[in-house]
Design a protein around this motif. Structure first.
Motif, PDB file in Angstrom:
ATOM      1  N   THR A 134      20.086 -15.615 -27.092  1.00 56.30           N
ATOM      2  CA  THR A 134      21.466 -16.102 -27.198  1.00 56.30           C
ATOM      3  C   THR A 134      21.521 -17.611 -27.033  1.00 56.30           C
ATOM      4  OG1 THR A 134      21.932 -14.134 -25.850  1.00 56.30           O
ATOM      5  CG2 THR A 134      23.815 -15.420 -26.593  1.00 56.30           C
ATOM      6  N   PHE A 135      20.584 -18.153 -26.258  1.00 52.08           N
ATOM      7  CA  PHE A 135      20.549 -19.588 -26.017  1.00 52.08           C
ATOM      8  C   PHE A 135      20.071 -20.357 -27.248  1.00 52.08           C
ATOM      9  CE2 PHE A 135      20.752 -17.720 -21.903  1.00 52.08           C
ATOM     10  CZ  PHE A 135      21.389 -18.636 -21.078  1.00 52.08           C
ATOM     11  N   GLY A 136      19.558 -19.635 -28.252  1.00 50.04           N
ATOM     12  CA  GLY A 136      19.175 -20.266 -29.506  1.00 50.04           C
ATOM     13  C   GLY A 136      20.125 -19.959 -30.633  1.00 50.04           C
ATOM     14  N   TYR A 137      20.618 -18.723 -30.685  1.00 54.84           N
ATOM     15  CA  TYR A 137      21.458 -18.286 -31.799  1.00 54.84           C
ATOM     16  C   TYR A 137      22.940 -18.598 -31.603  1.00 54.84           C
ATOM     17  CZ  TYR A 137      17.452 -15.677 -33.626  1.00 54.84           C
ATOM     18  OH  TYR A 137      16.228 -15.318 -34.134  1.00 54.84           O
ATOM     19  N   THR A 138      23.353 -18.840 -30.363  1.00 55.72           N
ATOM     20  CA  THR A 138      24.772 -19.102 -30.108  1.00 55.72           C
ATOM     21  C   THR A 138      25.007 -20.369 -29.298  1.00 55.72           C
ATOM     22  OG1 THR A 138      25.432 -16.772 -30.227  1.00 55.72           O
ATOM     23  CG2 THR A 138      26.843 -18.217 -28.934  1.00 55.72           C
ATOM     24  N   MET A 139      24.224 -20.622 -28.270  1.00 58.75           N
ATOM     25  CA  MET A 139      24.586 -21.603 -27.248  1.00 58.75           C
ATOM     26  C   MET A 139      23.833 -22.931 -27.242  1.00 58.75           C
ATOM     27  SD  MET A 139      24.358 -18.623 -24.433  1.00 58.75           S
ATOM     28  CE  MET A 139      25.688 -18.518 -23.281  1.00 58.75           C
ATOM     29  N   GLY A 408      22.497 -13.027 -34.202  1.00 59.84           N
ATOM     30  CA  GLY A 408      23.867 -13.407 -34.512  1.00 59.84           C
ATOM     31  C   GLY A 408      24.315 -12.896 -35.860  1.00 59.84           C
ATOM     32  N   ASN A 409      23.622 -11.881 -36.382  1.00 56.47           N
ATOM     33  CA  ASN A 409      23.958 -11.340 -37.706  1.00 56.47           C
ATOM     34  C   ASN A 409      25.408 -10.878 -37.771  1.00 56.47           C
ATOM     35  OD1 ASN A 409      20.754  -9.685 -38.298  1.00 56.47           O
ATOM     36  ND2 ASN A 409      21.341 -11.819 -38.438  1.00 56.47           N
ATOM     37  N   SER A 439      24.572  -6.382 -20.913  1.00 54.66           N
ATOM     38  CA  SER A 439      24.387  -6.555 -22.347  1.00 54.66           C
ATOM     39  C   SER A 439      23.358  -7.647 -22.596  1.00 54.66           C
ATOM     40  CB  SER A 439      25.700  -6.927 -23.033  1.00 54.66           C
ATOM     41  OG  SER A 439      25.473  -7.204 -24.397  1.00 54.66           O
ATOM     42  N   THR A 440      22.540  -7.418 -23.611  1.00 57.77           N
ATOM     43  CA  THR A 440      21.463  -8.343 -23.961  1.00 57.77           C
ATOM     44  C   THR A 440      21.600  -8.804 -25.411  1.00 57.77           C
ATOM     45  OG1 THR A 440      20.122  -6.373 -24.385  1.00 57.77           O
ATOM     46  CG2 THR A 440      19.811  -7.467 -22.271  1.00 57.77           C
ATOM     47  N   LEU A 441      22.815  -9.058 -25.846  1.00 57.53           N
ATOM     48  CA  LEU A 441      23.094  -9.459 -27.223  1.00 57.53           C
ATOM     49  C   LEU A 441      22.385 -10.762 -27.581  1.00 57.53           C
ATOM     50  CD1 LEU A 441      26.805 -10.738 -27.311  1.00 57.53           C
ATOM     51  CD2 LEU A 441      25.271 -10.918 -25.352  1.00 57.53           C
ATOM     52  N   GLU A 442      21.897 -10.855 -28.818  1.00 58.97           N
ATOM     53  CA  GLU A 442      21.215 -12.072 -29.258  1.00 58.97           C
ATOM     54  C   GLU A 442      22.190 -13.130 -29.757  1.00 58.97           C
ATOM     55  OE1 GLU A 442      18.010 -11.571 -31.994  1.00 58.97           O
ATOM     56  OE2 GLU A 442      16.752 -10.505 -30.558  1.00 58.97           O
ATOM     57  N   GLY A 443      23.388 -12.717 -30.169  1.00 56.49           N
ATOM     58  CA  GLY A 443      24.354 -13.684 -30.661  1.00 56.49           C
ATOM     59  C   GLY A 443      25.771 -13.186 -30.493  1.00 56.49           C
ATOM     60  N   PHE A 444      26.725 -14.141 -30.397  1.00 59.53           N
ATOM     61  CA  PHE A 444      28.139 -13.796 -30.279  1.00 59.53           C
ATOM     62  C   PHE A 444      28.744 -13.625 -31.670  1.00 59.53           C
ATOM     63  CE2 PHE A 444      28.980 -16.093 -25.966  1.00 59.53           C
ATOM     64  CZ  PHE A 444      27.997 -15.327 -25.387  1.00 59.53           C
ATOM     65  N   LEU A 640      19.400 -21.032 -38.785  1.00 59.61           N
ATOM     66  CA  LEU A 640      20.253 -20.119 -39.543  1.00 59.61           C
ATOM     67  C   LEU A 640      19.621 -19.665 -40.851  1.00 59.61           C
ATOM     68  CD1 LEU A 640      23.744 -21.886 -39.257  1.00 59.61           C
ATOM     69  CD2 LEU A 640      22.824 -20.089 -37.795  1.00 59.61           C
ATOM     70  N   THR A 641      18.661 -20.428 -41.359  1.00 61.99           N
ATOM     71  CA  THR A 641      18.170 -20.174 -42.714  1.00 61.99           C
ATOM     72  C   THR A 641      16.663 -19.932 -42.745  1.00 61.99           C
ATOM     73  OG1 THR A 641      18.102 -22.591 -43.040  1.00 61.99           O
ATOM     74  CG2 THR A 641      20.073 -21.413 -43.807  1.00 61.99           C
ATOM     75  N   THR A 642      15.879 -20.985 -42.845  1.00 55.78           N
ATOM     76  CA  THR A 642      14.430 -20.806 -42.983  1.00 55.78           C
ATOM     77  C   THR A 642      13.772 -20.338 -41.696  1.00 55.78           C
ATOM     78  OG1 THR A 642      13.974 -23.113 -42.391  1.00 55.78           O
ATOM     79  CG2 THR A 642      14.313 -22.600 -44.743  1.00 55.78           C
ATOM     80  N   TRP A 643      14.381 -20.629 -40.576  1.00 57.38           N
ATOM     81  CA  TRP A 643      13.856 -20.338 -39.227  1.00 57.38           C
ATOM     82  C   TRP A 643      12.570 -21.118 -39.006  1.00 57.38           C
ATOM     83  CZ3 TRP A 643      11.383 -19.134 -34.891  1.00 57.38           C
ATOM     84  CH2 TRP A 643      12.076 -18.499 -33.855  1.00 57.38           C
ATOM     85  N   GLY A 644      11.538 -20.740 -39.711  1.00 58.14           N
ATOM     86  CA  GLY A 644      10.255 -21.423 -39.573  1.00 58.14           C
ATOM     87  C   GLY A 644       9.985 -22.336 -40.749  1.00 58.14           C
ATOM     88  N   ALA A 645       8.748 -22.380 -41.164  1.00 59.98           N
ATOM     89  CA  ALA A 645       8.348 -23.249 -42.262  1.00 59.98           C
ATOM     90  C   ALA A 645       8.837 -22.689 -43.599  1.00 59.98           C
ATOM     91  CB  ALA A 645       6.825 -23.397 -42.272  1.00 59.98           C
ATOM     92  N   ARG A 646       8.643 -23.464 -44.660  1.00 59.13           N
ATOM     93  CA  ARG A 646       9.052 -23.064 -46.008  1.00 59.13           C
ATOM     94  C   ARG A 646       8.493 -21.686 -46.354  1.00 59.13           C
ATOM     95  NH1 ARG A 646       6.478 -22.702 -50.681  1.00 59.13           N
ATOM     96  NH2 ARG A 646       7.580 -23.049 -52.665  1.00 59.13           N
TER      97      ARG A 646
END
Length: 736
Positions: A134-139, A408-409, A439-444, A640-646
């Protein structure tokens, strides 16, 4: 002689009075904390209506009572008082406090009375919230204003064990400095801000770093405010501890230390692998002691530490004796640094790698820690209740947790009735070592109904009638009881929210384009219900002239999902047209697909929760110069998109239906696809998905380096736009 006697009398009086003085002081602090929360939440004109009082109880409890026109809210601590206030707001004022500050709070013109005294006890002592992710996907980009509102929301919902991992890199920076690493080496060891959760879980190092020094300083100050406010409101922040994750460069300072690679994670290049210091190495205890000393100096402690060795990585050995020794030594290192330490461990590893984490291995790992000194988070009970598979975790305390969201899907998903059954069963049959819920939700953003239901169950007296509960939920989301809104939520509860969330759920609009199926992510764009049911709920929600902020969220959320579901139909029609080489039909359906994405963008732009511009602006605001602002923006775009490398395997894992993202990213990618498929038919060739994939990789990565602007405040009238789009699509959706 007389002076000595007088001093003795004073000393005896202090001994006699100190418990009372302490109790009085504690009561004053609790009341003051509740009053401060009220002042932050409720407009001034209403505040005189409320009065808080502290009562003595070994069990968390609140009371509501009207006395002489004032509402007296009593509780055994500030947290219980906050729950009491929220109970009044929900069940008497028909209002819903959102977890986002931007969603203004609705209150009736005249505050209602409470006819009879209400008293309600907590059903469990511990109420946990948050997830490393959550600290990466929301906060990651939150400032104090965001945190302050959210901490109040947690208190209102009874959370007293929040995960509190902000700012730990500033602590590690001090520790690694003491061990001889340079500034550049340490900051380069950290990942970029949005990816820090996976660094903290020892999944990867260095990716999208180095971390700016200004980030370390600002997050340290932010964490100090966070934990102070959480403690003020009766919470015990769960701080991190050392779990063996060290910089690879530490080997140059301690060549004899047993430091090994934890191997590949998510197909990241080898240079991003993390390293693990064996718990039996003498250096392990020394680092643990140093880290906890520094952390306690900066943030204090409540003696509960989140420590998670081997998350989604392979231990050096699967021998039960080795695993037992690891957990024993991990706890011993905590105890040596803090004799009152308790270890909080998430059990995701037992679910994620179940074929390796067999019961004998789990038992050896858990039983090596003294009884009640390890608290386990049964992480994903909406899917698999590990407590049932492990003889209730072999007696160690655990907390039943609902996950419900990955990355956060944006997808309507959940099942209130199943959650009710599982939670009731856990309360009744989960054993005395079932210590709480959480609750252990990954995103809000998505499905707040499920999370508030789970947290409210912690204060239930027994089974909950989900139909009655959803009717009240409908009333408070809308601000008043409304037949059409209640009917809408009944449809959602019984026909749409019928399956719990799974990994990789987002509409097909967000998937890398293909003629059939879907890309690597999302893996679950399919819907388990008839889209006509969602259309019906959407229509019922449109029977209103005015909307509260929370009702607007629901209206938009349902509408964008209905359109996203319809996109699947259009894509399949486009594919059928391709197969029959019907260019006119391809043009018709290809254009319709792009129009759906654009219409979703327009609808989403009417609410702050669905704005890419808000996310990017928050990220850029963290920078102290243009270079940093651009760095943070790129980091915010990548997660939000590539996450990692190309072209990495996690591309689109954290996909969102957000205004700005729909038009600039998903629309453009589908447009490229439609054009390539159309050109293939025109030239008499078969469409080559591998060639398009490479083109898509280039586009995705290039998008993360851009700096185009997006709206960061709501645009347009949600109700009017929803009515227009409903009329535009109702016949088409209803016919399918």
């Amino acid at each position: 002689m007389q002076k000595s006697f007088a001093k003795s009398i004073v000393f005896v009086l202090l001994l006699f009075l100190s418990p009372k003085l302490f109790a009085d002081s504690s009561a004053l602090l609790a009341v003051k904390a509740a009053e401060s929360l009220l002042a932050r939440l409720i407009p001034v004109k209403y505040q005189q209506h409320f009065q808080f009082e502290k009562i003595t109880s070994a069990i968390d409890v609140f009371e509501l009572e009207d006395i002489n026109g004032r509402l007296i809210i009593r509780g055994n601590n500030a947290n219980s008082m906050a729950v009491g206030l929220n109970h009044y707001l929900k069940y008497y004022c028909n209002t819903s406090v959102s977890w986002y500050k931007a969603d203004s709070l609705y209150l009736p013109a005249q505050l209602p009375s409470v006819p009879q005294k209400v008293r309600q006890q907590a059903r469990c002592k511990n109420r946990f919230f948050l997830n490393y992710c959550t600290f990466g996907y929301t906060m990651p980009w939150w400032q104090w204003d965001d945190w302050q509102w959210f901490i109040d929301w947690m208190a209102l919902n009874g959370i007293n064990m929040p995960l509190a991992i902000t700012g730990q890199e500033a602590v590690w920076y001090r520790v690694w400095k003491k061990y001889g690493l340079t500034d550049a080496q340490i900051r380069g060891y950290f990942t970029g801000p949005a990816f820090l959760p996976w660094h903290r879980m020892a999944n990867l190092d260095h990716w999208d770093g180095p971390l700016p020094q200004s980030w370390l300083s600002s997050q340290l100050k932010l964490q100090q405010k966070i934990v102070a406010r959480e403690r003020e409101l009766g919470m015990k922040p769960i701080l991190p501890a050392f779990a063996g994750h060290v910089p690879e460069l530490l080997k140059t300072k301690f060549p004899k230390a047993k430091i090994t690679s934890l191997g590949e994670w998510a197909e990241f290049d080898k240079k991003y692998q993390s390293y693990f210091l064996d718990p039996f190495d003498p250096l392990y205890n020394a680092i643990q002691k140093e880290f906890l000393k520094e952390q306690t100096t900066l943030f204090g402690t409540d003696h509960i530490y989140g420590t998670d060795p081997f998350n989604e990585v392979t231990p050096p050995s699967w021998e039960s004796s080795y695993l037992a020794s690891v957990s024993k030594n991990t706890y011993s290192s905590l105890k040596a640094a803090d004799p009152a330490a308790q270890w909080l461990q998430m059990t995701w590893i037992f679910y994620f790698q179940r074929e390796n984490w067999t019961n004998p291995r789990i038992k050896a790992y858990l039983k090596a820690v003294p009884q009640d000194k390890m608290i386990l988070l049964d992480y994903y009970c909406d899917s698999t209740e590990v407590w049932k598979q492990t003889d209730k975790f072999f007696g160690q305390p655990y907390i039943w947790c609902y996950l419900g969201n990955f990355g956060g899907n944006t997808m309507l998903a959940g099942n209130l009735k199943q959650v009710e059954e599982r939670m009731e069963n856990a309360f009744i049959n989960g054993g005395k070592n079932m210590w709480g819920v959480g609750s252990t939700l990954e995103g809000f953003d998505m499905n707040p109904v499920i999370y508030e239901y789970v947290l409210e169950k912690a204060w239930s007296a027994g089974p909950t009638d989900t139909d009655k509960w959803i009717a009240n939920w409908a009333a408070r989301r809308h601000g008043a009881a409304s037949d059409s809104i209640v009917r809408a939520w009944n449809v959602l509860n019984n026909e749409v929210y019928i399956k719990n969330a799974a990994l990789g759920q987002s509409p097909l609009t967000n998937a890398r384009p293909s003629l059939t199926g879907h890309g690597e992510w999302p893996t679950n764009p399919e819907i388990p219900y008839d889209n006509k049911s969602l259309l019906k709920a959407w229509r019922l929600m449109l029977n209103s002239d005015t909307l509260t902020a929370t009702a607007r969220f629901d209206l938009i959320n349902i509408g964008r999902q209905a359109l996203g579901n319809y996109f699947n139909v259009l894509r399949d029609r486009f594919t059928a047209a391709y197969n029959s080489k019907n260019l006119d039909s391809m043009k018709l359906n290809g254009d319709a697909m792009l129009h759906v994405i654009d219409d979703m963008d327009t609808l989403l732009a009417t609410h702050s929760s669905f704005l890419l511009g808000r996310w990017i602006n928050q990220a850029r605001a963290m920078g102290i110069n243009p270079e940093e602002r651009n760095y943070y923006e790129a980091n915010a775009r990548r997660i939000l998109t590539t996450w990692g490398a190309r072209g990495g395997v996690l591309t689109d894992y954290a996909s969102r239906n957000w205004a700005g993202l729909m038009k600039s990213y998903y629309h453009r990618r589908w447009e490229m696809f439609i054009n390539d498929v159309t050109e293939a038919v025109k030239s008499g060739k078969a469409y080559e998905d591998k060639a398009f994939e490479q083109k898509s990789f280039d586009f995705e990565w290039e998008w993360t380096t851009r700096h185009d602007k997006f709206v960061n405040k709501p645009v347009g009238d949600a109700l009017q736009i929803s009515k227009y789009l409903y009329q535009k699509y109702a016949t088409a959706i209803g016919a399918n």
